[in-house]
Design an enzyme around this catalytic site. Structure first.
Site, PDB file in Angstrom:
ATOM      1  N   GLY A 231      21.448  38.281  21.905  1.00 47.69           N
ATOM      2  CA  GLY A 231      20.717  37.160  21.848  1.00 47.69           C
ATOM      3  C   GLY A 231      19.437  36.441  22.060  1.00 47.69           C
ATOM      4  N   ARG A 311      21.658  31.250   6.213  1.00 45.88           N
ATOM      5  CA  ARG A 311      21.234  30.121   7.245  1.00 45.88           C
ATOM      6  C   ARG A 311      21.123  29.008   7.537  1.00 45.88           C
ATOM      7  NH1 ARG A 311      18.575  31.364  10.955  1.00 45.88           N
ATOM      8  NH2 ARG A 311      19.495  31.777  12.852  1.00 45.88           N
ATOM      9  N   CYS A 342      27.041  25.115  -7.105  1.00 44.53           N
ATOM     10  CA  CYS A 342      27.343  23.903  -7.135  1.00 44.53           C
ATOM     11  C   CYS A 342      27.687  23.243  -5.694  1.00 44.53           C
ATOM     12  CB  CYS A 342      28.489  24.179  -7.519  1.00 44.53           C
ATOM     13  SG  CYS A 342      28.097  24.645  -9.845  1.00 44.53           S
TER      14      CYS A 342
HETATM   15  C1  LIG Z   1      26.335  39.753  17.000  1.00 44.80           C
HETATM   16  C2  LIG Z   1      26.035  39.695  17.732  1.00 44.80           C
HETATM   17  C3  LIG Z   1      25.250  40.479  18.358  1.00 44.80           C
HETATM   18  C4  LIG Z   1      23.762  40.428  18.243  1.00 44.80           C
HETATM   19  O1  LIG Z   1      22.984  39.535  18.192  1.00 44.80           O
HETATM   20  P1  LIG Z   1      21.571  38.577  18.137  1.00 44.80           P
HETATM   21  O2  LIG Z   1      21.212  37.298  17.824  1.00 44.80           O
HETATM   22  O3  LIG Z   1      21.228  39.280  16.501  1.00 44.80           O
HETATM   23  O4  LIG Z   1      20.619  39.819  18.497  1.00 44.80           O
HETATM   24  C5  LIG Z   1      25.222  42.042  19.621  1.00 44.80           C
HETATM   25  N1  LIG Z   1      26.923  42.128  20.292  1.00 44.80           N
HETATM   26  C6  LIG Z   1      27.561  40.811  20.011  1.00 44.80           C
HETATM   27  C7  LIG Z   1      28.823  41.627  20.558  1.00 44.80           C
HETATM   28  C8  LIG Z   1      27.798  39.715  18.917  1.00 44.80           C
HETATM   29  O5  LIG Z   1      28.850  40.078  18.335  1.00 44.80           O
END
Ligand SMILES: *Cc1c(COP(=O)(O)O)cnc(C)c1O
Length: 423
Positions: A231, A311, A342
């Site tokens: 995150g 994305r 397409c």
């Molecule tokens: C996607 C995910 C991450 C990594 O998230 P980032 O946003 O790329 O840092 C870490 N742990 C879990 C469980 C995830 O699903």
């Protein structure tokens, strides 16, 4: 802040003599410097470990670089587990943070000795029935519900997300797991994605640490690690201020001293599962302008498409674009930069002000090092691109070849199509 590519036009011209566009290019120097900074930012915590979220960039060559810094792997599927296992990760170097997990994946995760991070209360029984016991080390994913807010900014909406145990389930889950033989416990939470603020981890840490103090008192469980998960975001847009991982690490340390240490939990290890922050800025998609189209708008058609980077099409995400060799030219043309699917959402940029683009110009689409190639698919029969590593000494290496039509047709075992395909 101005965004500049990590690669020069001259280097790209050299690379494209060997490998045709489009391809994803990765910056070894950037990956290493950032990995070192992450390690240092959390060096105050004895047990700290970053488990790289494999799903972000599942390339063995890149993950092997991170392994040198003592990082582990965060896996969420069978193939991610297989990759981690093949790279020599085992035991507590693997975090298995999955959800809606198939039984065979729990079986394999257990065989590698991975730490299993349960997503739901009912998985306690499911896991026990699947592997015949509860592992001595176990983790649970917590979802506090509601909205997750920093000051007045709503960061995300955990109450709406499918992941994790409620608070009641977490307390009851720990009691049940302890009764069934678990000895070492961990708590995990992922409450907001791509946060471009130094406050996210410290605030998440506060929520988690306070919950862990309560959990310890209520259940007597030995809580050994707290997993702040992923995150931590990156500045996709030029105006954004990048996160400072040292400030983030220091913020977490302060909350640790304030909440955990007085509760006698000063030995707890801090884990992270960053994906985007570890790789995002250190990859780019290199593509070539192959068409110019003038209708109701001005279009630049490139040889990459949403299959290479989903994305923008999926979330309307912004990815900065540099027209190579025209870095200092005025951005006085308004373009839609589009791929060949397409699908009318196959647009890397809409109404983007850029320098005048000619056919043959090389475009660098920034920040594709995480959740870029990895999200690829094969719609329209489009093939996935190569991945290339730009090494610290300026040399480059193919770290995944581009798909060929043969790869695309490879799953038609039951037909003799392969015998009739002409290249
Ligand atoms: C996607 C995910 C991450 C990594 O998230 P980032 O946003 O790329 O840092 C870490 N742990 C879990 C469980 C995830 O699903």
């Amino acid at each position: 802040m101005k965004k500049t590519p990590f690669v020069t036009l001259e280097k790209l011209q050299e690379i494209t003599q060997y490998y045709p566009t489009p391809f994803h290019l990765y910056d070894e120097k950037g990956i290493r410097e950032n990995a070192k900074a992450v390690k240092e930012a959390f060096a105050w915590n004895k047990g700290f470990r970053e488990y790289f979220a494999v799903k972000a960039t599942p390339n063995p060559f890149l993950i092997r670089i991170l392994k040198e810094y003592g990082f582990g792997c965060d896996c969420s599927s069978m193939t991610e587990l297989l990759l981690a296992d093949a790279l020599g990760f085992s035991g507590d170097e693997i975090m298995f943070s999955s959800n809606e997990t198939p039984a065979e994946e729990y079986v394999f995760a257990d065989r590698t000795g991975a730490i299993i991070n349960l997503d739901d209360f009912t998985h306690i029984e499911f896991l026990e029935q699947t592997i015949g016991r509860i592992p001595e080390t176990i983790s649970c994913r917590y979802n506090p519900g509601g909205i997750f807010q920093i000051s007045n900014d709503i960061m995300d909406n955990p109450g709406d997300s499918k992941y994790g145990f409620t608070k009641e389930q977490l307390f009851e889950g720990f009691r049940v797991l302890k009764e069934k033989g678990a000895k070492r416990f961990g708590v995990h939470a992922f409450l907001a994605s791509n946060t471009v603020t130094n406050d996210y981890y410290p605030l998440l840490a506060k929520t988690l640490f306070e919950t862990v103090v309560e959990l310890k008192e209520a259940t007597g469980c030995d809580i050994c690690f707290i997993n702040l998960s992923g995150g931590v975001g990156i500045p996709y847009e030029p105006g954004q201020t990048p996160n400072d991982i040292r400030t983030i690490g220091e913020g977490v340390r302060r909350v640790f001293e304030e909440v955990l240490v007085p509760a006698g939990l000063g030995d707890v290890a801090i884990y992270t599962e960053m994906g985007r922050f570890m790789m995002g800025p250190y990859g780019c998609l290199v593509t070539k302008a192959i068409h110019k189209k003038h209708t109701y708008k001005e279009y630049i058609g490139v040889d990459a498409c949403a299959v290479n980077l989903m994305r923008p099409a999926m979330y309307g995400a912004y990815h900065h674009i540099t027209v190579m060799g025209k870095e200092d030219a005025e951005c006085d043309h308004k373009y839609d930069v589009v791929g060949s699917l397409c699908e009318n959402n196959d647009k890397f940029a809409i109404d983007r002000m850029l320098p005048q683009i000619e056919r043959g110009d090389l475009l660098v689409i920034h920040d594709t090092g995480a959740h870029g190639f990895a999200m690829g698919y094969n719609y329209n029969g489009k093939l996935k691109s190569a991945e290339i590593l730009l090494k610290e000494d300026g040399s480059f290496a193919l770290i995944r070849r581009a798909e060929t039509p043969k790869d695309y047709f490879a799953t038609f075992d039951c037909f003799d199509i392969l015998e009739h395909i002409r290249y």
